[in-house]
Structure formats: structure tokens, C-alpha cells
Design a protein around this motif. Structure first.
Motif, short mmCIF file in Angstrom:
data_model
loop_
_atom_site.label_atom_id
_atom_site.label_comp_id
_atom_site.label_asym_id
_atom_site.label_seq_id
_atom_site.Cartn_x
_atom_site.Cartn_y
_atom_site.Cartn_z
N ALA A 38 -31.46 -0.47 133.88
CA ALA A 38 -32.19 0.38 134.71
C ALA A 38 -31.36 1.71 135.09
N GLY A 39 -31.02 2.29 134.13
CA GLY A 39 -30.02 3.46 134.12
C GLY A 39 -31.26 4.74 133.79
N VAL A 40 -30.71 5.89 133.77
CA VAL A 40 -31.80 6.80 133.46
C VAL A 40 -32.69 6.57 132.15
N ILE A 41 -32.20 6.15 130.93
CA ILE A 41 -33.02 6.01 129.75
C ILE A 41 -33.92 4.70 130.08
N GLY A 42 -33.47 3.65 130.36
CA GLY A 42 -34.14 2.60 130.84
C GLY A 42 -35.16 2.64 131.77
N VAL A 43 -35.28 3.44 132.72
CA VAL A 43 -35.96 3.88 133.63
C VAL A 43 -37.29 4.78 133.16
N GLU A 44 -36.95 5.63 132.40
CA GLU A 44 -37.90 6.52 131.69
C GLU A 44 -38.71 5.70 130.82
N TYR A 45 -38.28 5.01 129.73
CA TYR A 45 -38.96 4.24 129.02
C TYR A 45 -39.65 3.30 129.59
N ALA A 46 -39.26 2.47 130.48
CA ALA A 46 -39.96 1.55 131.46
C ALA A 46 -41.37 2.21 131.92
N THR A 47 -41.17 3.40 132.55
CA THR A 47 -42.31 3.75 133.19
C THR A 47 -43.34 4.60 132.32
#
Ligand SMILES: Cc1cc2nc3c(=O)[nH]c(=O)nc-3n(C[C@H](O)[C@H](O)[C@H](O)COP(=O)(O)OP(=O)(O)OC[C@H]3O[C@@H](n4cnc5c(N)ncnc54)[C@H](O)[C@@H]3O)c2cc1C
Length: 463
Positions: free
Chosen positions: A182-191
Motif C-alpha cells: 500500500a505504497g503510492v503505486i499500490g494505493v493508486e491501482y487499488a482505488t
């Protein structure tokens, strides 16, 4: 053997800006990139594709209209992976064209191939057919960026278990996506995928995600994404990922199990220094492939070799990488370049967006600065009503003694654009009174600045 004033390795944001700046200073410049086309991670697998994907998802899913027309509203009823990728290719082609034109206009020579040092002064470049050419230069600027971290125990297959490069070659949309990291990349794609009504589980080993973000802002964001159905598993380490046919089982160290039909592994990136043969030029990388530099000049341990962009680590943004490239090229040729201002903005293009600059409330408290906070919700602005915004939050922090702005934290529609008003005031050492006394366009979301300032003003001692 051809000789240049400077050879830039890597054509991402850092290399591109370094090359153009050096060319503008009248130097001969060669840019080498091993990619099929110039542009780096930023253009081909990072910033631009992920932001294009986000925009496509928000448009096709009718996300911005749902508060008016209901949760089942869609601009396009059936959304496929092909729909998502179509716009991507158009945008990327345009970005590359602009870049090629910029290089051509400024007389920057580009070469495709893999560069590696043979000595501190010379490199060799290996082309697609294995052909090798040697070049030398007075200065080198290493802007080789990063690649996704792909640990051996993760069974990447490009179809069910993907890294953040592979997600852009999506063949089908998942029914249930698990994002690890849940870094920037993970949070972006998850949402982004959640906005497509894909079920999403987001797993993070640390007990907090996005640790650099103001806690109150993060609490708003977390509430919002949980409310939308994203399952957040914080403080959970992944023990193993197994594939069974088209399904994946993700086992967590606490004994819990998550099953989904797609896994995006987005836990970390490594400096792309492996091919550079750094030993030949006397530079060492750390255990994550990153290079250490002087933070002002961007010189490595070898004084004519500079390094910029993601390969030097934090903050690893396209925006900051460009500035580092420009400054390094100026310093390399003794051209005055002032140090960058103290504060730069951070943009996280999740759904909703987060953007922040300056000190968080936690940092202000740690430094024992007397402060007051002012808050505005986007639904308090007329523009927010017109747009049907149900969420959105802007917070500013002001010092009690001299009323100066200390930090701005925004979550919600347009946060990454709105932040620049706060950035200007902050870096020009402005105060609360700027926001109270100035007229803002109406109706705008920027009006939230005035509302938040007035909120703080209510509790501030008189000027
Ligand atoms: C999914 C994702 C989303 C992102 N979103 C944002 C965002 O919204 N905003 C933002 O500011 N940043 C974002 N970033 C970060 C941004 O992409 C990087 O900060 C930026 O690309 C770093 O630029 P760079 O010039 O250092 O390197 P890169 O863009 O990584 O380019 C490095 C280049 O060097 C080349 N290269 C490497 N080794 C060699 C070699 N030996 N020989 C020749 N060529 C070589 C590579 O082929 C590559 O083209 C995102 C990143 C990812 C992965």
C-alpha cells in the motif's frame, strides 16, 4: 570513438531534463536508452500510463456523475480491458512524439542500446543485435531509474500475478484484485480498479500506509476507501502466493487467507543499475541498487559522474526527477542553479486524489511549533455542490507567532492541481492573511482555501 561533452544514460524525466538543459548551455549531448522508445518508466510504465488509465476509468465508469445519477450509472455499460488500453496507446504515442521533437529541436542525439562502463571515462553500448560501440564523455549523468521489485517467492506469470509494469498489458479485467503493497503505486491501482466496481483487497506489511501523509487526511481517505468496499489489511505480511488454475491464494502470516483471480505485487522498486558495470567506474550501489550522491550537486563519489531521478531514491517522483536533472546539468557545467525551494508537492493519484506540501500536523507537533489548523470540506463550496462532491477535504496549518503557512493537505477531486496555490504561498513565506484578504474565483474548489483560512482565523490570536 565518438566524444561528447555529456552522455546521459536514461531518457526518463531526469535524463530528459538533464539533456535539454545541457544542450541549452551549448554542450554536445548524447542520450542513451535501452527501451524500445524514449521516455523511460514515466512515459511507458509509470506516471503517464497509470494516470491515463485512471482518467479512462473515471470517464467510462461515470464515476464523477454517480452522486447525481446513482451508483449503477455508467457512461459505458460493459467496460473491457481493450477499452482501458486504447486511450493509453494514443497518449503514450503523443508523449513520445513531443519528447522526440524536443530532443531534435535542441540538437540532442539519441541512441538505443544498453550502456555500461568500461572505465570512468568510457562506456560501451550494446544494441539489439549484440553490436557494441564505444563512446567517451567529459561528464556522465546517470538517470537509469528503477524497475519493479520481483522477489523469487512470488510466482509472477504476467496474467494472474503481475507487477506494476505488467498490469498495463491487461488481457481481462479481474473480478477480485488483491494488491500487495500500500505504497503510492499500490494505493493508486487499488482505488482505480475499485472505481470500476472490481472487488479489491489491499495488503500492507506495515501497520500504516502512506506514512508521510498527514494522519487526519489519511483517516479521511481510509474511511472513504473502506466505505467503498476496499478491504484493507494493514500490518499483514504475505507468507506465500499460490496459483490454482486461474485463481490465486494469498496466505498471510497471521493465518488469514485471501482468494482472488488477480494479484498486483507492488511492494517496492529497485535501482536499475545492474547493467551499468559500476565497478569499472568506481561507484557502488546499495543493496536496493540505488546510488548515493551529494544532495546539492548530484555528484557521485566520482566527481564527473552525476546521478539523478529515482535511482538516487527518495522522493522518486517524475516531478522532482526533472528538477534534479536540470540542476545536475547546470552544476556539471558550472552554470548557476539555485537550490530548489524547501517544499515540493506530493501528488497521489488515487481515487480520490491526495496532495500535500509542507509540514504535517504530526511534524508541527514534534517540532513544538505553536499552530492552529483550518479545515474546509469541498461540500461547503458551491463548486462542490455543482460537481456533486460528497467527499473532499482541505486542511491548512498556520504558526501562531507569525501566522505563516506551515503546510497544506488535500484529499478529493483536483487535489493535485489545487495544491499549487498552497505551494506558492508556502514557498513565498505567505501567511493566513493572504487567503483571508484575497478574492478567489467563484464558484471554484479553490474557495476551500478561503474557508479553511477563515476557520483557522476564528481561533487565531489577533494579527
Ligand atoms: C506505476 C507508477 C506510477 C507513477 N506515478 C507517478 C506520478 O503520478 N507522479 C510522479 O511524479 N511520479 C510518478 N511515478 C514515478 C515516476 O515514474 C518516476 O519518478 C520517474 O519515471 C523517474 O524518472 P527517471 O528519469 O529517474 O527514470 P525512469 O523514468 O525510470 O527512466 C529510466 C530510463 O533509463 C533506461 N535505462 C536504465 N538502465 C539503462 C542502461 N544501462 N542503458 C541504457 N538505458 C538504461 C531505462 O530504459 C529507462 O528508460 C510513478 C511510477 C510508477 C511505477
Amino acid at each position: 570513438m565518438q566524444h561528447y561533452d555529456v552522455i546521459v544514460i536514461g531518457s526518463g524525466p531526469a535524463g530528459r531534463r538533464a539533456a535539454i538543459q545541457a544542450a541549452k548551455l551549448g554542450r554536445s549531448v548524447l542520450v542513451i536508452d535501452r527501451g524500445r522508445r524514449i521516455g523511460g518508466v514515466s512515459v511507458h510504465t509509470g506516471t503517464i500510463p497509470s494516470k491515463t488509465l485512471r482518467e479512462t476509468v473515471l470517464n467510462l465508469s461515470g464515476w464523477r456523475e454517480r452522486s447525481f445519477y446513482g451508483l449503477s450509472y455508467r457512461a459505458k455499460k460493459e467496460i473491457s480491458a481493450t477499452d482501458l488500453l486504447k486511450r493509453l496507446h494514443i497518449t503514450l504515442n503523443h508523449e513520445v512524439e513531443v519528447l522526440e521533437h524536443q530532443f531534435a529541436r535542441n540538437g540532442v542525439i539519441t541512441l538505443r542500446g544498453r550502456a555500461s562502463f568500461v572505465s570512468p571515462e568510457q562506456i560501451e553500448v550494446t544494441g539489439d543485435e549484440g553490436e557494441i560501440q564505444r563512446y567517451s564523455a567529459d561528464r556522465y549523468i546517470l538517470a537509469v531509474g528503477t524497475r519493479p521489485h520481483r522477489p523469487d517467492h512470488v510466482p509472477f506469470d504476467g496474467e494472474c500475478v503481475l507487477d506494476s509494469d505488467e498490469i498495463l498489458d491487461l488481457k481481462r479485467l479481474p473480478r477480485h484484485l488483491t494488491v500487495v503493497g500500500a505504497g503510492v503505486i499500490g494505493v493508486e491501482y487499488a482505488t482505480i480498479f475499485s472505481a470500476l466496481d472490481v472487488r479489491v483487497t489491499l495488503i500492507e506489511a506495515r501497520s500504516q500506509m502512506l506514512e508521510f501523509v498527514d494522519r487526519e487526511l489519511l483517516a479521511n481517505f481510509t474511511y472513504d476507501i473502506r466505505d467503498r468496499g476496499i478491504a484493507l489489511r494493514l500490518g499483514c505480511k504475505v507468507k506465500g502466493i499460490e496459483k490454482q488454475g486461474s485463481d490465486c491464494t494469498i496466505r498471510l502470516e497471521d493465518g488469514r487467507v485471501v482468494r482472488s483471480d488477480m494479484v498486483l505485487y507492488a511492494a517496492g522498486r529497485m535501482g536499475a543499475t545492474r547493467d551499468l558495470n559500476l565497478a569499472a567506474c568506481g561507484i557502488e550501489s546499495d543493496d536496493r541498487g540505488r546510488l548515493q550522491v551529494d544532495p546539492h550537486s548530484f555528484q557521485t563519489a566520482v566527481s564527473h559522474i552525476y546521478a539523478v531521478g529515482d535511482v538516487i531514491g527518495f522522493p522518486s517522483l517524475a516531478s522532482t526527477s526533472m528538477e534534479q536533472g536540470r540542476i545536475a546539468a547546470c552544476r556539471a557545467f558550472d552554470h548557476h542553479a539555485p537550490a530548489p525551494p524547501a517544499f515540493f508537492p506530493y501528488g497521489i493519484y488515487a481515487v480520490p486524489e491526495i496532495s500535500t506540501i509542507g509540514m504535517t500536523e504530526e511534524e508541527v507537533r514534534e517540532q513544538a511549533i505553536g499552530y492552529e489548523a483550518g479545515v474546509a470540506r469541498f461540500r461547503e463550496t458551491s463548486r462542490g455542490h455543482i460537481m456533486g462532491l460528497e467527499t473532499g477535504f482541505l486542511k491548512m496549518l498556520f504558526a501562531l507567532d507569525d501566522r505563516r503557512l506551515l503546510g497544506v493537505h488535500i484529499v478529493g477531486e483536483g487535489a493535485t492541481e489545487l495544491i499549487h496555490i498552497g505551494q506558492a504561498v508556502l514557498n513565498l513565506h505567505g501567511t493566513l492573511d493572504y487567503f483571508v484578504e484575497n478574492t478567489f474565483n467563484y464558484p471554484t474548489l479553490a474557495e476551500a482555501y478561503k474557508i479553511a483560512a477563515l476557520d483557522a482565523w476564528n481561533r487565531m490570536p489577533p494579527a
